[in-house]
Motif scaffolding. Sequence first.
Motif, PDB file in Angstrom:
ATOM      1  N   PRO B 171     107.324  66.011 117.391  1.00 19.79           N
ATOM      2  CA  PRO B 171     108.602  65.506 116.830  1.00 19.79           C
ATOM      3  C   PRO B 171     109.828  66.276 117.305  1.00 19.79           C
ATOM      4  O   PRO B 171     110.935  65.714 117.312  1.00 19.79           O
ATOM      5  N   THR B 172     109.643  67.533 117.704  1.00 16.67           N
ATOM      6  CA  THR B 172     110.803  68.315 118.179  1.00 16.67           C
ATOM      7  C   THR B 172     111.465  67.662 119.387  1.00 16.67           C
ATOM      8  O   THR B 172     112.676  67.827 119.587  1.00 16.67           O
ATOM      9  N   LEU B 173     110.695  66.916 120.196  1.00 17.98           N
ATOM     10  CA  LEU B 173     111.262  66.227 121.365  1.00 17.98           C
ATOM     11  C   LEU B 173     112.402  65.291 120.946  1.00 17.98           C
ATOM     12  O   LEU B 173     113.523  65.390 121.449  1.00 17.98           O
ATOM     13  N   VAL B 174     112.093  64.386 120.053  1.00 18.45           N
ATOM     14  CA  VAL B 174     113.106  63.419 119.616  1.00 18.45           C
ATOM     15  C   VAL B 174     114.221  64.132 118.844  1.00 18.45           C
ATOM     16  O   VAL B 174     115.400  63.812 118.998  1.00 18.45           O
ATOM     17  N   TYR B 273     108.945  70.304 108.021  1.00 14.04           N
ATOM     18  CA  TYR B 273     109.133  71.723 108.346  1.00 14.04           C
ATOM     19  C   TYR B 273     108.400  72.077 109.626  1.00 14.04           C
ATOM     20  O   TYR B 273     108.156  73.235 109.899  1.00 14.04           O
ATOM     21  N   HIS B 274     108.038  71.094 110.420  1.00 17.48           N
ATOM     22  CA  HIS B 274     107.200  71.361 111.589  1.00 17.48           C
ATOM     23  C   HIS B 274     108.031  71.770 112.802  1.00 17.48           C
ATOM     24  O   HIS B 274     109.198  71.412 112.923  1.00 17.48           O
ATOM     25  N   GLU B 288      95.764  54.082 104.990  1.00 17.72           N
ATOM     26  CA  GLU B 288      96.455  55.309 104.591  1.00 17.72           C
ATOM     27  C   GLU B 288      96.075  56.455 105.513  1.00 17.72           C
ATOM     28  O   GLU B 288      95.022  56.441 106.146  1.00 17.72           O
ATOM     29  N   GLU B 289      96.956  57.449 105.578  1.00 13.26           N
ATOM     30  CA  GLU B 289      96.625  58.636 106.359  1.00 13.26           C
ATOM     31  C   GLU B 289      95.541  59.424 105.640  1.00 13.26           C
ATOM     32  O   GLU B 289      95.600  59.635 104.445  1.00 13.26           O
ATOM     33  N   LEU B 290      94.554  59.890 106.382  1.00 14.09           N
ATOM     34  CA  LEU B 290      93.510  60.729 105.790  1.00 14.09           C
ATOM     35  C   LEU B 290      93.947  62.187 105.796  1.00 14.09           C
ATOM     36  O   LEU B 290      93.434  63.002 105.034  1.00 14.09           O
ATOM     37  N   GLY B 291      94.862  62.526 106.698  1.00 14.83           N
ATOM     38  CA  GLY B 291      95.315  63.910 106.795  1.00 14.83           C
ATOM     39  C   GLY B 291      96.553  64.000 107.658  1.00 14.83           C
ATOM     40  O   GLY B 291      96.853  63.082 108.431  1.00 14.83           O
ATOM     41  N   LEU B 292      97.273  65.091 107.475  1.00 17.27           N
ATOM     42  CA  LEU B 292      98.513  65.339 108.210  1.00 17.27           C
ATOM     43  C   LEU B 292      98.589  66.828 108.490  1.00 17.27           C
ATOM     44  O   LEU B 292      98.178  67.645 107.673  1.00 17.27           O
ATOM     45  N   GLY B 293      99.153  67.170 109.638  1.00 13.12           N
ATOM     46  CA  GLY B 293      99.295  68.597 109.901  1.00 13.12           C
ATOM     47  C   GLY B 293     100.142  68.862 111.119  1.00 13.12           C
ATOM     48  O   GLY B 293     100.767  67.955 111.672  1.00 13.12           O
ATOM     49  N   GLY B 294     100.152  70.120 111.497  1.00 11.37           N
ATOM     50  CA  GLY B 294     100.906  70.475 112.696  1.00 11.37           C
ATOM     51  C   GLY B 294     101.358  71.919 112.665  1.00 11.37           C
ATOM     52  O   GLY B 294     100.954  72.709 111.811  1.00 11.37           O
ATOM     53  N   ARG B 295     102.199  72.224 113.637  1.00 11.73           N
ATOM     54  CA  ARG B 295     102.706  73.581 113.808  1.00 11.73           C
ATOM     55  C   ARG B 295     103.948  73.824 112.976  1.00 11.73           C
ATOM     56  O   ARG B 295     104.802  72.961 112.871  1.00 11.73           O
TER      57      ARG B 295
END
Lengths: 383, 383
Positions: B171-174, B273-274, B288-295
Motif C-alpha cells: 500500500p505504501t506505493l499508492v 498502520y502498515h 470474508e477475509e480469513l486474516g489480515l496482516g503486514g509490515r
Amino acid sequence: MKSSENNPALLPAGFFDLLPGEATAEARGLRSIMDVLAAYGYERVRPPLLEFEESLLSAGGAALSEQAFRIMDPTSHRMMALRPDMTTQIARMSQVRLGERARPLRLSYSGECVVIGSQGRDSARQMLQAGLELIGPDSPAADAEVVAVSVAALERVGIDLSEVSFDISMPTLVWRILEVCPPERRPALAEALERRDSAAIAKHGGADSALLVGLAEASGPANHALAALTKLDVPSGLRADVERLVASARAIMARVPGLSLTIDPIECRGWRYHTGLCMAVYSRRSHEELGLGGRYMAGQEPACGLTLRPQALLRAARPQEKAPRCLVPDTLDDGALHTLHGQGYVTIAPHAPWPATQEGVKALAARHRCKNAWMEGKAVQAV
Amino acid sequence: MKSSENNPALLPAGFFDLLPGEATAEARGLRSIMDVLAAYGYERVRPPLLEFEESLLSAGGAALSEQAFRIMDPTSHRMMALRPDMTTQIARMSQVRLGERARPLRLSYSGECVVIGSQGRDSARQMLQAGLELIGPDSPAADAEVVAVSVAALERVGIDLSEVSFDISMPTLVWRILEVCPPERRPALAEALERRDSAAIAKHGGADSALLVGLAEASGPANHALAALTKLDVPSGLRADVERLVASARAIMARVPGLSLTIDPIECRGWRYHTGLCMAVYSRRSHEELGLGGRYMAGQEPACGLTLRPQALLRAARPQEKAPRCLVPDTLDDGALHTLHGQGYVTIAPHAPWPATQEGVKALAARHRCKNAWMEGKAVQAV
C-alpha cells in the motif's frame, strides 16, 4: 513508546500483561480445565463481553451492579455493561436460548471479566473465569457432581489434591436468622458471626443464641461438623437448610472420598445471588480462593455452578514442563520442521546465517534460548 | 428473564452468544491455531482488554482511535479504551516488556477485541483475533515465514489449501504516489485506483499515469504479476517498494510452493498502520477475509504480523467430528468415568433413575442426545 518505558503507570491498576511463559501456562491450564468439563458433558457456550445493562445486571446480576463498568452504545443509545461475572450470562442463555433442551443442562464457559474495584488481595480488575453450571436438578447428588467435576479439573491442572480443601456453607441460614433479628441488634450480630466470636454471638443472638453458637461451633472438618450439626436442635423454618447442608456434605464425601471437606454453617460473606449450598475452593499453597460456587436460580430453574480462577489455580499448581526449543536453519524445509514439531520440539529459525562450526551453532542456540539445535539432519542437544 | 424471551434486541447489535457446538468448534479451532504458532516458536503473550487511551491508541493505534470504546477509570481518573485490535498491544509489549530479548522476537496472541462500529459484512462488534508477530528481521524471508506459519495454522484448522488464496500488496506505493499528486486530482485518482479503472487512472494519474496503469494491470496470480512488474519502468523513489514486493512474492512462492498467491500492487484499502508488504487471506468458500496482516513498525523496530479471524476460518473449514456422548448411571464410579473419557467419550449422567430395561435406557439416551449408553459394564451403541 519511549515515554511509557519509564512510566510505572503504563497500565491501569489491576490490569496486567502476561508475558511469554505466563500466558502459555495460563492457556494450558485453561485448556485442561475445559477438557475435563467437556468430558463430563458440560457443553461450552460463549456469551459476549458486553450486554445491555438491564439484561446483564437484572435478576441475579443485580448483586454485581456496582462492580460493572458502563458503556453507552452509540447504535441503540442504550447503556451497556462490561460483564463483571459470567454466571448470570449463562443463566440467561440457559433460559432464553436453551430453554427447550433436555435437563439436566450442563454448560461450561471461560472468558475474561472486568470489575471496577478490586475484590481479591491481588487487586486484579480483569479476571479470567472458567466454570461449569448444572441446571435443572436440585439434589445433593447434583451438588456432589459439581464438586467432583471441579476436583477432576483441579487434578488435571496439576494441583495436588492433598493440598486442597473444599469449604461448603449455607449462607441462607444466617440470612434468614438476620432477617428476623430486630434491626437494632442486627449489625452487632452480623459482626459477631463474621468474627466467629461465640461470646458475642450469644450476647446478640437473642432467641437464636443457642442455635447460632451451635452452628458456629459446628464449623470444621466435615466429620466433626456433621456430628455437631445432627445433634443441634433446629427450628422448623431452618431445618430444611441444615438437612440439605448435611445431605450434600454426605453426597460429596461419598462421591470424592479423598477430598478434604470442611463445613462452615455460618459463612455468608462473598455470596450474593446464591440460594442454597455454597462452595469455596482453597489451597494450602496460596491464600486466595481457587474457585467459588453454589446454588442459585437460573430464571425459575434451580442451578448449581462453580467458577474456577485459572490464574489462582496455576499459582497453586506444580509448574508444567515446557516444550524443548530447537534452533533450525532458516532454510530448513517444512517437512523437516513438521517432523520436529511431531517430536514435540518448538523450532526457532534465527534469521541469521547458519554458523559454519558446531561451536558457532551452539552459541547461536544459547542466544535463542534453545537447548537443542539441528545438526547432521536431526535435533541434537546443544547446551 | 421472562421479558427477554420475546425481545429481539436481547443483545446489543453486533454482540452474539455462541451456543453449544459453535463455542466448542471455535475453541477447538483457536487451539489448533495457537498450537501451530507455538510449534514455530511464537511465544504466547496476553495483554489486557483495557488500557489507558493514550497508550493503546498512540503510535500505530491512532489509526484505530475512532473504533475504540472509551471508559473512565474511577481509580486514576484517566480515560481507558477497550482494545479494537491487539497488534498495537503486542508492539508495546515487544518494546516495553521484551526489549531485552534476542531478536527475532516471535509472539503469538489470542483474545477478544471490541469496536464501536461494524467493519465486516457480518457486522460483528466483538471479534476474536489470533495472530503472530515476527519482530526484528525486515526481509523477504521474514515475510515468507509469516505466510508459511499462517498457512500451517489454516491447514491444522481443517481448511483446504486449494480453496485459499493469499493476496499480497504494497500500500505504501499508492500512498506515496497520492502524496505527491496535486490535491485537486487526488480524490478522483484514489477513486479510479479503488475501482481499478485503467481509463480513469490514465486520465487522473498525471505524470504517474503509465506507472499506475502498469501497476494496476500487474494485478493477478503471482506468476503473471511478477512478469509484468519486472518489466515496469519504476522511478527511483518507488523502486525499493516494487523490488521488495517482487522479492517477497518470490520468497513466499519458494517457501510455500503449492500456495495460491495473488499480487495486487495498487491495493491499499483496509491498511492503516502498515509500512510495507501487506497480506490478506481469502477462501473460495466465503466472502470474508480469513486474516489480515503486514509490515509495521513496533516502536523503532521492523515487524511483520498476521491476524487470523477464527470465526471466519471455521466458516471456511470442514466441520470437525464431535466427541461421542455416552449416557451413564448417576452412580457410576469415577474410575469407570475416567476410562470412558480416556476412550474419547463424553459422559452424561441423567440425574434420573436408571431404567430397568434396555429399551428404557435407549429411550433415555436418545432424550439426552447420546448415541451410546453404559450397558453391561461398557459403552454400547444405543441409537
